[in-house]
Design an enzyme around this catalytic site. Structure first.
Site, PDB file in Angstrom:
ATOM      1  N   ASN A 185      -7.357  -0.780  -4.903  1.00 21.82           N
ATOM      2  CA  ASN A 185      -7.437  -2.174  -4.496  1.00 21.82           C
ATOM      3  C   ASN A 185      -8.875  -2.676  -4.548  1.00 21.82           C
ATOM      4  O   ASN A 185      -9.730  -2.184  -3.825  1.00 21.82           O
ATOM      5  CB  ASN A 185      -6.886  -2.326  -3.072  1.00 21.82           C
ATOM      6  N   GLU A 186      -9.126  -3.634  -5.436  1.00 22.15           N
ATOM      7  CA  GLU A 186     -10.411  -4.336  -5.540  1.00 22.15           C
ATOM      8  C   GLU A 186     -11.631  -3.435  -5.693  1.00 22.15           C
ATOM      9  O   GLU A 186     -12.554  -3.461  -4.865  1.00 22.15           O
ATOM     10  CB  GLU A 186     -10.592  -5.276  -4.337  1.00 22.15           C
ATOM     11  N   TRP A 246      -0.757 -13.896  -1.359  1.00 18.05           N
ATOM     12  CA  TRP A 246      -1.275 -13.037  -0.277  1.00 18.05           C
ATOM     13  C   TRP A 246      -1.245 -13.860   0.996  1.00 18.05           C
ATOM     14  O   TRP A 246      -1.821 -14.932   1.001  1.00 18.05           O
ATOM     15  CB  TRP A 246      -2.694 -12.571  -0.559  1.00 18.05           C
ATOM     16  N   TRP A 301       0.836  -1.212   0.000  1.00 19.05           N
ATOM     17  CA  TRP A 301       0.000   0.000   0.000  1.00 19.05           C
ATOM     18  C   TRP A 301       0.867   1.256   0.000  1.00 19.05           C
ATOM     19  O   TRP A 301       1.772   1.381   0.829  1.00 19.05           O
ATOM     20  CB  TRP A 301      -0.908   0.053   1.221  1.00 19.05           C
ATOM     21  N   TYR A 352      -9.474 -16.025  -4.486  1.00 21.67           N
ATOM     22  CA  TYR A 352      -9.756 -16.406  -3.099  1.00 21.67           C
ATOM     23  C   TYR A 352     -10.862 -17.445  -3.021  1.00 21.67           C
ATOM     24  O   TYR A 352     -11.927 -17.158  -2.455  1.00 21.67           O
ATOM     25  CB  TYR A 352     -10.182 -15.176  -2.285  1.00 21.67           C
ATOM     26  N   GLU A 409      -3.061 -11.277  -6.288  1.00 19.63           N
ATOM     27  CA  GLU A 409      -3.340 -11.783  -4.937  1.00 19.63           C
ATOM     28  C   GLU A 409      -3.853 -13.208  -5.058  1.00 19.63           C
ATOM     29  O   GLU A 409      -4.890 -13.439  -5.680  1.00 19.63           O
ATOM     30  CB  GLU A 409      -4.427 -10.961  -4.217  1.00 19.63           C
TER      31      GLU A 409
END
Ligand code: NAG
Ligand code: NAG
Ligand code: NAG
Length: 431
Positions: free
Chosen positions: A214-215, A377, A99, A295, A335
């Site tokens: 991010n996302e 991740w 970040w 994920y 990720e």
């Protein structure tokens, strides 16, 4: 002659001042010496793109094996940052995603729109400086869609506090004032002169790419056109400030509800209702490569191990194919996360999941196609417990994962060696 003497004396004086400035600041390093002079930094070239490949400055392809440690800038000590980067390097990895944002609050990087905490900025300076010294490149993410570290919600609250009529979080993507806050922030980052190296961020080759957000997700599909326009506007804006670095979005990779043929690849109907579409979003001309997350454990939590593997295989194949045949851009799995808990169950769930992605990336790269790399991740070191999540781990405590990561780094390197470019150097000499 006299002028030359003066300039020599001037240089020595300057060097002395610089030395004491940094030594007294007690910032570690060799005898506390740190001279922020760009040409004294280790040699490194910028990563570019040629079609579906990342390439070095001389045009030779390069593949990435890497990891996430989002917490580097906010970690308590420089030693922790150094240890993490060195361990990544020891596993042969060449890129770390982290970040470059922290919005709102006393320990934030950006305290108010356009106002920065110099101490935190110096911590980010150090992360970049130290990455270069370890020959690691960074993907720097510029804002969070989620609330952690402020995120887009903080931007909207700032606008509200300034009397702007904004209500929904989705206005982050559409309201001119909020968009201007983001642009101001981005400009401050690109033009920041690193206090450790003297290199302006936009001229720093250790930065591999800027990641817009991010996302990104919307509350509903009605904001999809605004998200698309936001991506185009911000990527174009960054290119006006910085022509040297690559740009990616930071997508999870879901297909939009109108992409009917691909909806079966999504982890559920919900994933098509978030206003993003992997193909349309990534297609923008200023987006240099596609980013994808994976994920299965949290996307399809009820599925068993075998179902998750099958799901993941299809997810990875689909995005690699999009990159190769539709987008014609490299695809980076930025990720890859699996539950840490599952390991305690006697299985090696995480390693199996990771290997699915690694194998597919490697096969794609071997065929000269768009698979460019994967980032696990997320990795921790001892003492970073406060940044733990259900997917994080200390690689050294998981020998199977450690070995797998190292092997992936080395076979991607060997791919280049077969092309006669790289010698079998540390840490791949024994793999
Ligand atoms: C891009 O790659 C192609 C094919 O490998 C090569 O012919 C071309 O010269 C490369 N372009 C640049 C700008 O490096
Ligand atoms: C704020 O915006 C909403 C929706 O755009 C609008 O209905 C409302 O009238 C606005 N309020 C003010 C005070 O301008
Ligand atoms: C642990 O193993 C059991 C039996 O195979 C399975 O039902 C359960 O879901 C596993 N737990 C996790 C966290 O993977």
């Amino acid at each position: 002659m006299e002028r030359r003497l003066y300039s020599v004396v001037g240089f020595v004086l300057l060097a002395t001042v610089v030395y004491f400035h940094w030594a007294s600041a007690g910032r570690g390093g060799w005898l506390g010496l740190r001279i922020p002079i760009p040409w004294l930094q280790p040699k490194m070239g910028f990563i570019r793109r040629n079609g579906t490949h990342f390439v070095e400055t001389d045009g030779t392809p390069v593949y990435f094996n890497g990891w996430n440690s989002y917490w580097l800038m906010t970690s308590e000590s420089e030693a922790t940052v150094s240890v993490m980067l060195k361990r990544g390097r020891a596993m042969g990895m060449n890129v770390c995603r982290t970040w470059a944002f922290s919005d709102g609050g006393s320990n934030a990087l950006q305290i108010y729109p356009g106002r920065f905490n110099e101490r935190v900025f110096q911590a980010l300076d150090f992360v970049i400086y130290e990455a270069r010294r370890n020959n690691i490149r960074l993907i720097l993410c510029l804002v969070n869609n989620l609330n952690a570290f402020g995120g887009k919600a903080q931007y909207v609250r700032w606008a509200q506090a300034a009397g702007v009529n904004v209500t929904l979080a989705d206005s982050f993507f559409s309201h001119p004032n909020v968009k201007q806050y983001y642009k101001d922030y981005v400009k401050n980052i690109m033009t920041r002169k690193n206090s450790y190296s003297g290199v302006t961020y936009k001229d720093e080759p250790a930065i591999f790419a800027w990641e817009l957000i991010n996302e990104p997700r919307c509350l509903s599909n009605s904001c999809a056109p605004f998200l698309q326009a936001w991506i185009a506007e911000m990527a174009s804006y960054i290119k006006t400030l910085d022509q040297k670095h690559l740009i990616t979005i930071g997508l999870e990779g879901f297909y939009g509800h109108e992409r009917t043929k691909k909806l079966g690849v999504n982890p559920g109907e919900w994933a098509g209702q978030l206003g993003s579409d992997f193909i349309q979003n990534s297609f923008d001309k200023n987006i240099d490569f596609a980013s994808v997350h994976a994920y299965p454990d949290s996307w399809i939590p009820k599925a068993d191990h075998n179902e998750k593997i099958k799901y993941l295989s299809n997810w990875v194949d689909s995005h690699l194919s999009d990159g190769e045949y539709i987008l014609k851009k490299p695809v980076l799995f930025s990720e890859i996360g699996s539950w840490s808990e599952a390991r305690k169950n006697g299985s090696n769930h995480r390693e199996v999941m990771l290997k699915v992605v690694y194998d597919k990336v490697f096969e794609s790269a071997s065929r000269g196609q768009a698979g460019a790399g994967a980032l696990v991740w997320q990795l921790m070191v001892e003492g970073t417990q406060r940044y733990e999540d259900e997917f994080s781990f200390v690689a050294g405590q998981h020998p199977d994962a450690y070995k797998l990561i190292l092997q992936q780094s080395c076979r991607l390197r060997n791919l280049l060696r077969r092309k006669g470019k790289v010698s079998k150097e540390w840490p791949c000499s024994n793999v």
